[in-house]
Design a protein around this motif. Structure first.
Motif, PDB file in Angstrom:
ATOM      1  N   GLU A 344     104.696  28.693-119.496  1.00  0.00           N
ATOM      2  CA  GLU A 344     103.980  29.011-118.258  1.00  0.00           C
ATOM      3  C   GLU A 344     104.348  28.024-117.152  1.00  0.00           C
ATOM      4  N   LEU A 345     104.469  26.761-117.505  1.00  0.00           N
ATOM      5  CA  LEU A 345     104.759  25.726-116.507  1.00  0.00           C
ATOM      6  C   LEU A 345     106.186  25.822-115.999  1.00  0.00           C
ATOM      7  N   CYS A 346     107.119  26.117-116.905  1.00  0.00           N
ATOM      8  CA  CYS A 346     108.537  26.128-116.525  1.00  0.00           C
ATOM      9  C   CYS A 346     108.893  27.282-115.597  1.00  0.00           C
ATOM     10  N   GLN A 347     108.085  28.333-115.583  1.00  0.00           N
ATOM     11  CA  GLN A 347     108.409  29.467-114.716  1.00  0.00           C
ATOM     12  C   GLN A 347     107.560  29.491-113.431  1.00  0.00           C
ATOM     13  N   LEU A 348     106.837  28.404-113.166  1.00  0.00           N
ATOM     14  CA  LEU A 348     106.075  28.322-111.917  1.00  0.00           C
ATOM     15  C   LEU A 348     106.997  28.405-110.698  1.00  0.00           C
ATOM     16  N   ARG A 349     106.505  29.068-109.659  1.00  0.00           N
ATOM     17  CA  ARG A 349     107.222  29.163-108.390  1.00  0.00           C
ATOM     18  C   ARG A 349     106.452  28.411-107.310  1.00  0.00           C
ATOM     19  N   VAL A 350     107.104  28.182-106.203  1.00  0.00           N
ATOM     20  CA  VAL A 350     106.448  27.494-105.084  1.00  0.00           C
ATOM     21  C   VAL A 350     105.186  28.238-104.671  1.00  0.00           C
ATOM     22  N   ASN A 351     105.266  29.572-104.608  1.00  0.00           N
ATOM     23  CA  ASN A 351     104.107  30.352-104.165  1.00  0.00           C
ATOM     24  C   ASN A 351     103.036  30.497-105.241  1.00  0.00           C
ATOM     25  N   ASP A 352     103.251  29.869-106.404  1.00  0.00           N
ATOM     26  CA  ASP A 352     102.213  29.855-107.434  1.00  0.00           C
ATOM     27  C   ASP A 352     101.309  28.628-107.319  1.00  0.00           C
ATOM     28  N   VAL A 353     101.654  27.702-106.432  1.00  0.00           N
ATOM     29  CA  VAL A 353     100.800  26.547-106.159  1.00  0.00           C
ATOM     30  C   VAL A 353     100.070  26.870-104.867  1.00  0.00           C
ATOM     31  N   ILE A 354      98.787  27.181-104.996  1.00  0.00           N
ATOM     32  CA  ILE A 354      98.041  27.750-103.873  1.00  0.00           C
ATOM     33  C   ILE A 354      96.734  26.993-103.646  1.00  0.00           C
ATOM     34  N   GLU A 355      96.178  27.197-102.464  1.00  0.00           N
ATOM     35  CA  GLU A 355      94.891  26.592-102.134  1.00  0.00           C
ATOM     36  C   GLU A 355      93.830  27.672-102.143  1.00  0.00           C
ATOM     37  N   VAL A 356      92.781  27.492-102.955  1.00  0.00           N
ATOM     38  CA  VAL A 356      91.699  28.462-103.076  1.00  0.00           C
ATOM     39  C   VAL A 356      90.387  27.755-102.745  1.00  0.00           C
ATOM     40  N   ASP A 357      89.731  28.211-101.687  1.00  0.00           N
ATOM     41  CA  ASP A 357      88.460  27.605-101.258  1.00  0.00           C
ATOM     42  C   ASP A 357      88.587  26.092-101.088  1.00  0.00           C
TER      43      ASP A 357
END
Length: 496
Positions: A344-357
């Motif tokens: 799961e970690l190795c396939q993270l993309r830039v747009n998978d790091v997001i700000e929620v509330d």
């Protein structure tokens, strides 16, 4: 006289000595003895496996599968003289298990009351007979169940006997041509003889199963290889000709080759069982020959995976700080503070790091790559230690695409396959060589250990790690990111 025997420690049955189970095969014909020995061995292995498993709960489907042979035995007992079957009252079967007797309007005659009393007595006899039969089934198969499951099995036996008795009633009128209905799997109606006679290859079954189930590429590859190995062992690929005896021989060959019991059970027998069952469920096979072919899997303490200790965690995370390879630098840190799988970690993309509330999070999205199951798709907050360590700065330095673009996908299209190898070599190079540790997966064990140590809410901890929800109640409501962060922050930062 041929004697079939095996040896096993019967402490599971309350005995402390090693004993043998011996059974006459009732024949001097070697060919017949060989067939009966395989059948007896399967029965004995199944019973012992059930005894070792301890108390179980039967589903209705399992109960009907256990009861199915009783249908054929009842049919075989009376098939030549079907009118001789007077023990089972087919007219009373609908009133079994507490269904009230029908009422009649007006004044009840003495004869009717006597008739009702006689019927009630017969109903109790039939129920008691089914309960005794259920206990006999359970004893012969080594199953231990609760009272509710025993009743479910008794009811299943009554349905099996009722079906057979109705068939015998038709036989008594000359309506023949209706054959046995037993099978080791669930059927809504009878499989015809023409359907059973059809030949179908393992390859065809596997293609049908994979088309419907759509497994992950890795599963597809591994299961296909298992079926090819089985074909090579048997010398043919006709699924309809595979017997339980064939599969027991295959199992024995793998044991002789030194394969671990867990590998044989989960990586070899399970795929074959699943594919054959798909064939049965889709009316392409008459039975699943692998249904009761199993092997005992012992839990060995020295093989059980464990968490990283605090000292081991410090060694790995401190070494990661010195790495220029971004996989070695960040994947251990992300694993340490999220418990996420390496894939799961190795396939993270830039747009998978997001700000929620207002809270920075990681989103595990199937669009980025395959996930293990539905529960794996989740959004979890970044632990304060990750933000303090500069993870957001690292992410902002990548314009778009994967966080680890230099990590090539493996032949199944997953970056995690190669990522696991990179992390494995890195951790082992630090002198952490205990085989009970998984360089990647032991972070998941550690997060659960830390969760217990610091009293994280269990349902929230499982939502963070992506473990499946066990009850319907667990699926109610959502997990707000502020609640996830509140619990996750209880896990202290590792002091380096």
């Amino acid at each position: 006289m041929f004697i079939g025997f095996a040896e096993v420690c019967l402490r599971i049955c309350g005995r402390s000595s090693v004993s043998e189970e011996k059974r006459s095969l009732q024949t001097k014909d070697p060919a017949i003895a060989k067939k009966r020995h395989a059948e007896a061995l399967t029965e004995v292995e199944t019973r012992w496996a059930n005894l070792r498993a301890g108390p179980q709960t039967l589903s209705e489907r399992q109960a009907h599968e256990i009861a199915a042979p009783w249908h054929d035995r009842w049919l075989a007992t009376y098939k030549d003289n079907p009118s001789a079957q007077t023990t089972w009252r087919v007219d009373l079967a609908e009133r079994l298990w507490g269904v009230a007797a029908p009422s009649k309007a007006g004044t009840l005659s003495v004869n009717f009351l006597l008739e009702v009393d006689a019927d009630e007595s017969k109903l109790r006899d039939m129920e008691n007979w089914c309960r005794a039969g259920a206990r006999e089934c359970l004893k012969s198969s080594g199953l231990t169940v609760n009272a509710d499951s025993e009743l479910i099995l008794a009811r299943a036996l009554s349905f099996a006997i009722q079906r057979a008795s109705l068939t015998l009633a038709r036989y008594a009128k000359g309506e023949f041509g209706i054959g046995p209905q037993s099978s080791t799997s669930w059927h809504t109606d009878v499989v015809t003889s023409s359907e059973l006679a059809k030949s179908i290859s393992l390859t065809e079954l596997f293609e049908g199963w994979s088309t419907e189930r759509k497994p992950a590429a890795k599963t597809l590859y591994e299961w296909k290889r298992v079926l090819q190995t089985l074909e090579a062992f048997l010398g043919h690929g006709d699924a309809g000709k595979i017997s339980s005896e064939d599969l027991i021989r295959w199992k024995s060959s793998m044991v002789d080759a030194g394969l671990k019991s867990r590998t044989i059970q989960n990586a070899k027998l399970a795929p074959v069982r699943a594919v054959l069952q798909w064939g049965v469920d889709n009316r392409k096979l008459g039975k699943n020959s692998a249904h009761r072919v199993t092997i005992e899997v012992k839990s060995i303490a020295t093989e059980r995976k464990r968490s990283f200790t605090d000292e081991e965690a410090k060694v790995i995370l401190a070494a990661s700080l010195l790495e220029k390879d971004t996989v070695k630098r960040w994947v251990p840190w992300l694993g340490a503070y999220s418990g996420a799988r390496v894939s799961e970690l190795c396939q993270l993309r830039v747009n998978d790091v997001i700000e929620v509330d207002g809270i920075w999070c990681m989103k595990f999205d199937p669009e980025a790559g395959p996930l293990k199951n539905n529960s794996s798709e989740r959004t979890i907050p970044l632990h304060p230690a990750l933000i303090d360590s500069g993870f957001l700065t690292f992410v902002k330095g990548i314009k778009t695409g994967p966080l680890f673009p230099h990590l090539a996908p493996d032949k199944f299209g997953k970056r995690g396959g190669n990522g696991t190898k990179v992390i494995g070599r890195f951790v082992r190079s630090l002198g952490i060589i205990d085989t009970r540790l998984s360089p990647s997966h032991s972070w998941r064990h550690r997060i659960k250990t830390q969760g217990r140590r610091h009293s994280l809410a269990k349902d929230i901890l499982e939502a963070i790690t992506g473990h499946g929800r066990r009850t319907v109640a667990d699926s109610y409501g959502e997990f707000p990111v502020e609640a996830l962060l509140r619990e996750l922050s209880k896990i202290p930062t590792i002091a380096l």
